[in-house]
Scaffold this motif. Structure first.
Motif, PDB file in Angstrom:
ATOM      1  N   THR A 107      35.679  40.267  36.353  1.00 21.60           N
ATOM      2  CA  THR A 107      36.725  39.582  35.580  1.00 21.60           C
ATOM      3  C   THR A 107      37.835  40.500  35.055  1.00 21.60           C
ATOM      4  O   THR A 107      37.613  41.679  34.764  1.00 21.60           O
ATOM      5  N   ASP A 108      39.019  39.895  34.952  1.00 20.70           N
ATOM      6  CA  ASP A 108      40.081  40.469  34.132  1.00 20.70           C
ATOM      7  C   ASP A 108      40.469  39.421  33.084  1.00 20.70           C
ATOM      8  O   ASP A 108      41.266  39.661  32.196  1.00 20.70           O
ATOM      9  N   SER A 109      39.855  38.266  33.243  1.00 23.26           N
ATOM     10  CA  SER A 109      39.948  37.182  32.258  1.00 23.26           C
ATOM     11  C   SER A 109      38.746  36.280  32.514  1.00 23.26           C
ATOM     12  O   SER A 109      38.218  36.251  33.624  1.00 23.26           O
ATOM     13  N   ASN A 110      38.302  35.589  31.457  1.00 28.97           N
ATOM     14  CA  ASN A 110      37.106  34.744  31.594  1.00 28.97           C
ATOM     15  C   ASN A 110      37.284  33.507  30.705  1.00 28.97           C
ATOM     16  O   ASN A 110      36.546  33.306  29.741  1.00 28.97           O
ATOM     17  N   LEU A 111      38.273  32.687  31.067  1.00 28.21           N
ATOM     18  CA  LEU A 111      38.676  31.592  30.176  1.00 28.21           C
ATOM     19  C   LEU A 111      37.633  30.485  30.053  1.00 28.21           C
ATOM     20  O   LEU A 111      37.696  29.679  29.130  1.00 28.21           O
ATOM     21  N   TYR A 124      34.456  30.022  37.365  1.00 27.09           N
ATOM     22  CA  TYR A 124      35.782  30.648  37.377  1.00 27.09           C
ATOM     23  C   TYR A 124      36.046  31.220  38.762  1.00 27.09           C
ATOM     24  O   TYR A 124      35.148  31.240  39.611  1.00 27.09           O
ATOM     25  N   TRP A 125      37.239  31.704  38.979  1.00 18.71           N
ATOM     26  CA  TRP A 125      37.568  32.373  40.233  1.00 18.71           C
ATOM     27  C   TRP A 125      37.158  33.842  40.083  1.00 18.71           C
ATOM     28  O   TRP A 125      38.013  34.732  39.990  1.00 18.71           O
ATOM     29  N   ASP A 138      30.658  38.286  27.772  1.00 19.31           N
ATOM     30  CA  ASP A 138      30.746  36.998  28.465  1.00 19.31           C
ATOM     31  C   ASP A 138      31.559  35.973  27.679  1.00 19.31           C
ATOM     32  O   ASP A 138      31.478  34.781  27.931  1.00 19.31           O
ATOM     33  N   GLY A 139      32.348  36.450  26.717  1.00 17.13           N
ATOM     34  CA  GLY A 139      33.156  35.543  25.903  1.00 17.13           C
ATOM     35  C   GLY A 139      34.403  35.050  26.633  1.00 17.13           C
ATOM     36  O   GLY A 139      34.587  35.309  27.828  1.00 17.13           O
ATOM     37  N   ILE A 140      35.258  34.330  25.900  1.00 18.82           N
ATOM     38  CA  ILE A 140      36.507  33.788  26.450  1.00 18.82           C
ATOM     39  C   ILE A 140      37.564  34.885  26.363  1.00 18.82           C
ATOM     40  O   ILE A 140      38.275  35.004  25.373  1.00 18.82           O
ATOM     41  N   SER A 141      37.608  35.718  27.413  1.00 10.95           N
ATOM     42  CA  SER A 141      38.429  36.923  27.313  1.00 10.95           C
ATOM     43  C   SER A 141      39.688  36.872  28.173  1.00 10.95           C
ATOM     44  O   SER A 141      39.761  36.143  29.164  1.00 10.95           O
ATOM     45  N   VAL A 172      42.145  28.292  23.688  1.00  6.96           N
ATOM     46  CA  VAL A 172      42.800  28.431  24.997  1.00  6.96           C
ATOM     47  C   VAL A 172      43.231  27.053  25.474  1.00  6.96           C
ATOM     48  O   VAL A 172      42.534  26.062  25.255  1.00  6.96           O
ATOM     49  N   GLU A 173      44.395  26.992  26.128  1.00  9.02           N
ATOM     50  CA  GLU A 173      44.807  25.769  26.788  1.00  9.02           C
ATOM     51  C   GLU A 173      45.466  26.149  28.109  1.00  9.02           C
ATOM     52  O   GLU A 173      46.304  27.042  28.156  1.00  9.02           O
ATOM     53  N   MET A 174      45.027  25.489  29.198  1.00 13.03           N
ATOM     54  CA  MET A 174      45.653  25.690  30.508  1.00 13.03           C
ATOM     55  C   MET A 174      46.325  24.375  30.874  1.00 13.03           C
ATOM     56  O   MET A 174      45.681  23.324  30.831  1.00 13.03           O
TER      57      MET A 174
END
Ligand SMILES: *[C@@H]1O[C@H](CO)[C@@H](O)[C@H](O)[C@H]1NC(C)=O
Ligand SMILES: *[C@@H]1O[C@H](CO)[C@@H](O)[C@H](O)[C@H]1NC(C)=O
Ligand SMILES: *[C@@H]1O[C@H](CO)[C@@H](O)[C@H](O)[C@H]1NC(C)=O
Ligand SMILES: *[C@@H]1O[C@H](CO)[C@@H](O)[C@H](O)[C@H]1NC(C)=O
Ligand SMILES: [Ca+2]
Length: 343
Positions: free
Chosen positions: A296-300, A290-291, A315-318, A332-334
């Motif tokens: 993190t403020d998000s961890n997709l 990730y970036w 460490d989840g999808i947050s 999640v979808e990007m």
């Protein structure tokens, strides 16, 4: 365990008292040689203490048995849960393969149509789902983007969302099944991994190429209660590999919160390449690529946690702006689309 120890202590104490009583009895006996007394009293006391010791010993034994059976009950429950979990995963896999079969036929038709379409000029080139959409491919599914020598892009399988929010979206990431690990190295994040109809990362190299024209990013999130939120960035691009696929985003809108802003202007990191802005190794701590900033403020691309364990790990999808750091999302979808796209 504690109560057992206490009882054992009580038993030891009782034995001490018993000893003491015996000693006293002995003393009394000694005295009795000079002065006759009642030996019956001392022996009654000892007998009653002995009975109590026997009683305590049997109670202790009973307690041990009970604890053992409690433990067995817990073990059995855990085994039951484990079995349940495995059955659930098997069902998910089965459902996924059925889903793939159904779409296979349709997909082949779409591919044939796309590939037999003549290419006259660069503006007609098929380099993303938006260009397919403007050629009237309006069914969501898997498409093969042809190799383009002019643009220098290789052949690429993509998933096109042609139905939601105007269509024309090229999906670059999806989490929904949870069987594919996202704890991968630099090379895998560079080239992409996973299955295009299931969970996948399209690949930093492809994302870099697809975002060379002004691009919109839309992130869709779903929680375990079935609620959905989205975050859209009117501008999204990543640098090339030389510049560590650095992220640029701007012009947020949506209802999920702006949780990618903290990652703006940071390099991409993976478990074998620490490019974050932290003394820690964020990719290793958050188990994804990730970036990462600090961290993190998000961890997709974090760890997929199923319902029940989705609120227990950092460490989840947050997406902190919606459910905070300890909630791992269900889906999640990007997806991306050129700014110039007109539905
Ligand atoms: C132990 O003593 C208690 C009360 O003094 C009594 O209720 C219980 O039945 C006794 N247990 C045994 C195994 O003798
Ligand atoms: C953000 O939106 C504003 C207003 O629409 C626009 O002027 C600006 O160019 C956008 N920024 C980027 C980086 O696209
Ligand atoms: C990002 O990576 C580039 C080279 O790939 C490096 O020059 C730059 O300092 C890095 N930036 C940060 C914030 O780590
Ligand atoms: C990201 O950083 C750029 C400057 O490099 C800035 O223009 C842009 O507004 C930032 N995006 C967000 C969402 O803050
Ligand atoms: Ca670091």
């Amino acid at each position: 365990m504690k109560s057992m120890k206490l009882t054992a202590t009580a038993l030891a104490l009782l034995l001490l008292v018993l000893d003491h009583a015996m000693a006293q009895g002995g003393l009394k006996k000694n005295l009795a040689t000079t002065k006759p007394a009642k030996p019956a009293q001392c022996c009654d006391e000892v007998r009653s203490l002995k009975v109590q010791v026997a009683n305590l010993s049997s109670m202790l034994e009973e307690m041990n048995k009970k604890q053992e059976s409690d433990l067995m009950k817990v073990v059995r429950q855990m085994m039951e849960l484990e079995k349940h979990n495995q059955q659930h995963e098997a069902r998910v896999t089965e459902a996924e393969s059925k889903y793939s079969e159904i779409y296979n036929q349709l997909e082949i038709m779409q591919l044939q149509a796309a590939q037999s379409a003549p290419q006259q000029s660069t503006s007609d080139a098929i380099y993303d789902c938006a260009s397919l959409y403007s050629r009237s491919y309006k069914i969501s599914g898997e498409y093969k983007l042809p190799k383009d020598d002019f643009l220098g892009t290789p052949e690429l399988n993509v998933y096109c969302d042609m139905e939601n929010n105007g269509g024309g979206w090229t999906v670059i990431q999806r989490r929904k099944i949870g069987l594919t690990s996202f704890d991968r190295d630099w090379k895998q994040y560079k080239n992409g991994f996973g299955t295009i109809r299931g969970d996948f990362w399209l690949g930093n190299e492809h994302i870099f190429r697809l975002t060379r024209q002004p691009t919109v990013l839309r992130i869709e999130l779903e929680d375990w209660e079935g609620k959905t939120r989205y975050a859209e960035y009117g501008f999204f691009t990543v640098s090339n590999e030389m510049n560590s696929y650095k992220l640029f985003i701007a012009n947020y809108s949506g209802n999920a919160g702006d949780s990618l802003r903290y990652h703006n202007n940071t390099n991409f990191s993976t478990n074998n390449k620490d490019n974050d802005k932290c003394v820690d190794n964020c990719a290793q701590l958050r188990h994804g690529g990730y970036w990462y900033n600090c961290c993190t403020d998000s961890n997709l691309n974090g760890v997929f946690y199923r319902y029940g364990s989705h609120t227990k790990n950092p460490d989840g999808i947050s997406w902190y702006g919606w459910h905070g750091q300890h909630y791992s999302l269900k889906r999640v979808e990007m997806k991306i689309r050129p700014q110039s796209f007109v539905p």
